[in-house]
Design a protein around this motif. Sequence first.
Motif, PDB file in Angstrom:
ATOM      1  N   THR A  94       0.853  -1.186   0.000  1.00 47.34           N
ATOM      2  CA  THR A  94       0.000   0.000   0.000  1.00 47.34           C
ATOM      3  C   THR A  94       0.886   1.231   0.000  1.00 47.34           C
ATOM      4  O   THR A  94       1.786   1.345   0.828  1.00 47.34           O
ATOM      5  CB  THR A  94      -0.925   0.014   1.228  1.00 47.34           C
ATOM      6  OG1 THR A  94      -1.718  -1.173   1.228  1.00 47.34           O
ATOM      7  CG2 THR A  94      -1.835   1.220   1.221  1.00 47.34           C
ATOM      8  N   THR A 143       0.690   5.444   0.055  1.00 49.54           N
ATOM      9  CA  THR A 143      -0.199   6.557   0.330  1.00 49.54           C
ATOM     10  C   THR A 143       0.462   7.867  -0.078  1.00 49.54           C
ATOM     11  O   THR A 143       1.605   8.123   0.276  1.00 49.54           O
ATOM     12  CB  THR A 143      -0.560   6.588   1.827  1.00 49.54           C
ATOM     13  OG1 THR A 143      -1.198   5.364   2.172  1.00 49.54           O
ATOM     14  CG2 THR A 143      -1.496   7.734   2.147  1.00 49.54           C
ATOM     15  N   LYS A 172       0.027  11.833   0.396  1.00 45.53           N
ATOM     16  CA  LYS A 172      -0.657  12.809   1.239  1.00 45.53           C
ATOM     17  C   LYS A 172      -0.748  14.138   0.514  1.00 45.53           C
ATOM     18  O   LYS A 172       0.168  14.531  -0.198  1.00 45.53           O
ATOM     19  CB  LYS A 172       0.082  12.983   2.559  1.00 45.53           C
ATOM     20  CG  LYS A 172       0.081  11.722   3.385  1.00 45.53           C
ATOM     21  CD  LYS A 172       0.681  11.931   4.735  1.00 45.53           C
ATOM     22  CE  LYS A 172       0.618  10.604   5.486  1.00 45.53           C
ATOM     23  NZ  LYS A 172       0.805  10.772   6.894  1.00 45.53           N
ATOM     24  N   SER A 199      -9.488   6.750  -0.688  1.00 41.86           N
ATOM     25  CA  SER A 199      -9.062   8.058  -0.201  1.00 41.86           C
ATOM     26  C   SER A 199      -9.471   8.250   1.253  1.00 41.86           C
ATOM     27  O   SER A 199     -10.395   7.613   1.746  1.00 41.86           O
ATOM     28  CB  SER A 199      -9.671   9.162  -1.065  1.00 41.86           C
ATOM     29  OG  SER A 199     -11.072   9.098  -1.020  1.00 41.86           O
ATOM     30  N   LYS A 200      -8.737   9.141   1.920  1.00 40.81           N
ATOM     31  CA  LYS A 200      -9.051   9.527   3.289  1.00 40.81           C
ATOM     32  C   LYS A 200      -9.611  10.947   3.219  1.00 40.81           C
ATOM     33  O   LYS A 200      -9.016  11.828   2.615  1.00 40.81           O
ATOM     34  CB  LYS A 200      -7.806   9.479   4.163  1.00 40.81           C
ATOM     35  CG  LYS A 200      -8.049   9.878   5.590  1.00 40.81           C
ATOM     36  CD  LYS A 200      -6.770   9.797   6.393  1.00 40.81           C
ATOM     37  CE  LYS A 200      -6.989  10.280   7.805  1.00 40.81           C
ATOM     38  NZ  LYS A 200      -5.727  10.300   8.562  1.00 40.81           N
ATOM     39  N   GLU A 230      -5.723  12.283   1.655  1.00 45.44           N
ATOM     40  CA  GLU A 230      -4.771  11.249   1.237  1.00 45.44           C
ATOM     41  C   GLU A 230      -5.418  10.345   0.196  1.00 45.44           C
ATOM     42  O   GLU A 230      -6.626  10.130   0.229  1.00 45.44           O
ATOM     43  CB  GLU A 230      -4.352  10.364   2.413  1.00 45.44           C
ATOM     44  CG  GLU A 230      -3.644  11.052   3.527  1.00 45.44           C
ATOM     45  CD  GLU A 230      -3.347  10.102   4.681  1.00 45.44           C
ATOM     46  OE1 GLU A 230      -2.820  10.596   5.676  1.00 45.44           O
ATOM     47  OE2 GLU A 230      -3.646   8.902   4.605  1.00 45.44           O
ATOM     48  N   SER A 260      -4.672   6.439  -1.270  1.00 49.97           N
ATOM     49  CA  SER A 260      -3.879   5.220  -1.091  1.00 49.97           C
ATOM     50  C   SER A 260      -4.109   4.273  -2.259  1.00 49.97           C
ATOM     51  O   SER A 260      -5.242   4.086  -2.705  1.00 49.97           O
ATOM     52  CB  SER A 260      -4.257   4.520   0.217  1.00 49.97           C
ATOM     53  OG  SER A 260      -3.955   5.349   1.314  1.00 49.97           O
TER      54      SER A 260
END
Length: 102
Positions: free
Chosen positions: A26, A28, A30, A67-68, A93, A95
């Motif tokens: 994974t 990520t 940011k 996504s975050k 974020e 990912s």
Amino acid sequence: MKKLFLVGLILTLFFTSCTSKWEYKTITFKGTEQDALATFTSKKIDIANSSLNSLGDEGWELIDVFSKIETVHPNFGNNEYVTGLQPNVRTSEISFVFKRKK
């Protein structure tokens, strides 16, 4: 004879795919603020094609992206922030999930 060969080939492929071992990765990315007072603007998320292409060259296959989300500007009773309906979240974020055979 051809049917027997075809059945054998299908069974071989089936059992080979069922016993394959995978490894996962994974990555990520940011987001960054555009400027110091960027409380109401979107975050900038740069993803270089070269970094994704290098993962493909190593045998990694993209299987998922998620996504975050973060709250952007909560209103604590201050009327200057409210001008009708506004989105209150932004992506912070992204990912990427990759897999490849071991």
